[in-house]
Design an enzyme around this catalytic site. Sequence first.
Site, PDB file in Angstrom:
ATOM      1  CB  CYS A  69       9.578   1.863   1.653  1.00  0.00           C
ATOM      2  SG  CYS A  69       8.330   2.471   4.102  1.00  0.00           S
ATOM      3  NE  ARG A  96       7.712   3.709  -0.732  1.00  0.00           N
ATOM      4  CZ  ARG A  96       8.995   3.586  -1.147  1.00  0.00           C
ATOM      5  NH1 ARG A  96       9.096   3.076  -2.213  1.00  0.00           N
ATOM      6  NH2 ARG A  96      10.019   3.628  -0.691  1.00  0.00           N
ATOM      7  CG  ASP A 151       8.327   7.978  -0.927  1.00  0.00           C
ATOM      8  OD1 ASP A 151       7.085   7.652  -0.864  1.00  0.00           O
ATOM      9  OD2 ASP A 151       9.502   7.418  -0.790  1.00  0.00           O
TER      10      ASP A 151
END
Length: 143
Positions: free
Chosen positions: A9, A15, A115
């Site tokens: 990420c 994440r 996100d």
Amino acid sequence: MMRKLLTVCLGNYCRSPFAQVALTRRGGAAMTVRSAGLIGKWQDHPAHPSMVDAARRLGHDLTHHRGQQITLDLLQWADDVLAMDTAVLTALRAVCGENNAHKLGLYLSDRDIPDPMGHSDGAFNECAVLIEAGTALHIGNRP
């Protein structure tokens, strides 16, 4: 043969660390999973507290995570590199080199994992649930 997955990420702060623990738990001895971020802002830092909490609610322990930035060595190590969103995938394509391009793909194959940074705890929980559900795409479907 053990499969090696790399989840990526932006910062390796929310994440991708969660994807790493979720895939590790679901994949068992059949795979090794690492995670990294495009930027080094959270290098050696623990995961975001809200993601640690979201992980705990789903039965995962993220307390030992420490962020790391993507390296060519990590890209070469992995059999598959799973980007959390299309922006990360685009950036990876720009830096990975031709020898690693075939390894790249989206974690959910056809959509982004949003996100949660800068959003509520609920956004972190939703993100974690989405990542957890996505583990099924990567478990047992390849040699």
